[in-house]
Design a protein around this motif. Structure first.
Motif, PDB file in Angstrom:
ATOM      1  N   LEU A 147      -2.677  77.577 -28.317  1.00 28.56           N
ATOM      2  CA  LEU A 147      -3.802  77.340 -29.208  1.00 28.56           C
ATOM      3  C   LEU A 147      -3.595  78.145 -30.478  1.00 28.56           C
ATOM      4  O   LEU A 147      -3.166  79.287 -30.425  1.00 28.56           O
ATOM      5  N   SER A 148      -3.913  77.532 -31.609  1.00 28.92           N
ATOM      6  CA  SER A 148      -3.852  78.257 -32.872  1.00 28.92           C
ATOM      7  C   SER A 148      -4.995  77.797 -33.752  1.00 28.92           C
ATOM      8  O   SER A 148      -5.476  76.668 -33.644  1.00 28.92           O
ATOM      9  N   SER A 150      -6.437  77.732 -37.816  1.00 28.98           N
ATOM     10  CA  SER A 150      -6.139  77.874 -39.231  1.00 28.98           C
ATOM     11  C   SER A 150      -7.376  77.477 -40.024  1.00 28.98           C
ATOM     12  O   SER A 150      -8.408  77.104 -39.471  1.00 28.98           O
ATOM     13  N   ASN A 152      -7.751  74.897 -41.606  1.00 31.72           N
ATOM     14  CA  ASN A 152      -7.942  73.454 -41.469  1.00 31.72           C
ATOM     15  C   ASN A 152      -8.428  73.043 -40.083  1.00 31.72           C
ATOM     16  O   ASN A 152      -8.453  71.864 -39.759  1.00 31.72           O
ATOM     17  N   LEU A 154      -8.608  73.632 -35.668  1.00 27.21           N
ATOM     18  CA  LEU A 154      -7.955  74.122 -34.458  1.00 27.21           C
ATOM     19  C   LEU A 154      -6.851  73.172 -34.018  1.00 27.21           C
ATOM     20  O   LEU A 154      -6.997  71.943 -34.097  1.00 27.21           O
ATOM     21  N   TRP A 155      -5.750  73.735 -33.537  1.00 23.04           N
ATOM     22  CA  TRP A 155      -4.652  72.984 -32.945  1.00 23.04           C
ATOM     23  C   TRP A 155      -4.439  73.483 -31.517  1.00 23.04           C
ATOM     24  O   TRP A 155      -4.364  74.681 -31.279  1.00 23.04           O
ATOM     25  N   LEU A 156      -4.349  72.552 -30.584  1.00 23.87           N
ATOM     26  CA  LEU A 156      -4.169  72.891 -29.171  1.00 23.87           C
ATOM     27  C   LEU A 156      -3.132  71.972 -28.563  1.00 23.87           C
ATOM     28  O   LEU A 156      -3.203  70.746 -28.711  1.00 23.87           O
ATOM     29  N   ARG A 157      -2.139  72.570 -27.903  1.00 24.94           N
ATOM     30  CA  ARG A 157      -1.117  71.786 -27.207  1.00 24.94           C
ATOM     31  C   ARG A 157      -1.276  71.972 -25.717  1.00 24.94           C
ATOM     32  O   ARG A 157      -1.468  73.088 -25.229  1.00 24.94           O
ATOM     33  N   VAL A 166      -1.099  66.855 -28.304  1.00 25.70           N
ATOM     34  CA  VAL A 166      -1.436  67.834 -29.330  1.00 25.70           C
ATOM     35  C   VAL A 166      -2.801  67.454 -29.889  1.00 25.70           C
ATOM     36  O   VAL A 166      -2.979  66.353 -30.412  1.00 25.70           O
ATOM     37  N   HIS A 168      -6.084  68.156 -32.363  1.00 19.13           N
ATOM     38  CA  HIS A 168      -6.572  68.797 -33.588  1.00 19.13           C
ATOM     39  C   HIS A 168      -8.051  68.497 -33.750  1.00 19.13           C
ATOM     40  O   HIS A 168      -8.499  67.366 -33.528  1.00 19.13           O
ATOM     41  N   ARG A 196      -1.844  57.767 -30.457  1.00 18.65           N
ATOM     42  CA  ARG A 196      -2.812  58.770 -30.891  1.00 18.65           C
ATOM     43  C   ARG A 196      -4.226  58.304 -30.573  1.00 18.65           C
ATOM     44  O   ARG A 196      -4.475  57.105 -30.369  1.00 18.65           O
TER      45      ARG A 196
END
Length: 363
Positions: A147-148, A150, A152, A154-157, A166, A168, A196
């Protein structure tokens, strides 16, 4: 009284050398213990010795950063004890130099070390610890989620070797369990793109993400609308929180921006605030260690007993460490404001060291 810069430089160099000797010994010990620990943790995993040594080297700066206050304390005790045993400290005091005078160079060195550790050393240790965390997740924990956060969103893999997704989200609520304006990229084995999913909201349920008002597109790009779409997951709320980057992986310069981004994304950033405030207080903590070391050296010059002094100083160092751990837990729980929780150990150590020195110093 006015005294020469030669004595200033001499005391500063002697203190710096004492800290360097103790710190080097700590690093060797920490590296050896870490090698043994990694061997135990990777037993049963196909991990080579070269990888284990590399992981220990990557973690060493982070461990060294945590041991710096102890190195300053014991290095100061070592320096002052040696100066006392060689009668240099006695001669200096007999010349009319009080404890407050000969503490100026060690205090200046300690504060400079603190500023160096915060501004220059933490970016290096954070970068190396990030690499270590990645290897640890791969070879030790077998984690498949990252998880990260930014500016813009959240991003989670999540996923495994056969399938991954992935995720977002522009906005997050409920500590990562509720997502808004969601895009999910679906992949198969060997990073083969499968399609997607664009959804208005996403909610973490047991073993699944429940996506509402979702448009599902295949690899060819033709979308189909679903009022609700279920995306399987093995993530739990606790795992999402644990997937957050450790504060140790962020440098002093990156922490303020990360805290703002995490708060904007809907996550609690208390432990990152605590870590940032702790870094702010690090030079003051180093200065406190000098005061405590000096109070022990005055006792040594008058009463003797090197072993007792070293034992007592080590006990005080561990007491400061446990008090720091206690205030950190209180800060993370919200019982104490983060700024107070981070600075209380340094303030308490300075007051204790100065009190001991006032009690023993008569000039």
């Amino acid at each position: 009284m006015s005294w020469s810069w030669t004595l200033y430089r001499y005391l500063a160099v002697q203190f710096l050398l004492g800290v360097a000797v103790v710190y080097a010994a700590f690093l060797v010990l920490a590296f050896s213990v870490d090698i043994v620990n990694l061997l135990n943790r990777t037993s049963g995993h196909p991990v080579t010795m070269a990888v284990i040594v590399g992981m220990a080297m990557l973690q060493l700066p982070d461990l060294g950063q945590k041991m710096l206050p102890f190195a300053v304390l014991l290095g100061g005790v070592f320096t002052f004890a040696r100066l006392s045993r060689s009668q240099e400290l006695v001669a200096t005091r007999a010349a009319g130099v009080s404890a407050w005078d000969f503490l100026v160079p060690p205090l200046a060195v300690a504060v400079a070390l603190g500023v160096f550790a915060v501004t220059l050393f933490t970016p290096i240790s954070a970068r190396m610890f990030t690499e270590f965390a990645g290897l640890e997740a791969r070879y030790v924990k077998g984690e498949a989620s990252q998880l990260s956060v930014s500016e813009n969103g959240l991003w989670l893999r999540q996923g495994d070797e056969t399938q991954q997704s992935v995720i977002h989200a522009l906005r997050v609520a409920d500590q990562g369990q509720h997502l808004e304006d969601v895009i999910v990229f679906l992949y198969g084995a060997n990073d083969h793109f499968l399609g997607r999913v664009d959804a208005k909201t996403g909610q973490l349920r047991e073993h699944a993400w429940l996506l509402r008002d979702a448009f599902v597109s295949g690899a060819e790009g033709s979308p189909s609308h679903h009022d609700t779409y279920t995306l399987g997951t093995t993530l739990t709320p606790e795992q999402i929180q644990e997937s957050f980057a450790s504060p140790d992986t962020l440098s002093f310069w990156d922490l303020p921006g990360f805290i703002r981004a995490a708060q904007a994304a809907g996550f609690s950033a208390v432990r990152y605030q605590l870590y940032l405030y702790t870094l702010y207080a690090l030079p003051a903590l180093f200065a406190a260690m000098v005061f405590m070391a000096a109070s022990f050296s005055v006792r040594l010059s008058r009463e003797g007993g090197v072993a007792k002094v070293i034992l007592f100083s080590a006990a005080c160092g561990f007491a400061v460490y446990f008090f720091s751990d206690l205030t950190r837990v209180l800060g993370q729980s919200g019982a104490v404001p983060p700024l107070l929780a981070a600075t209380a150990p340094a303030i308490a150590a300075i007051l204790i060291g100065m009190t001991l020195l006032f009690n023993q110093e008569d000039g």
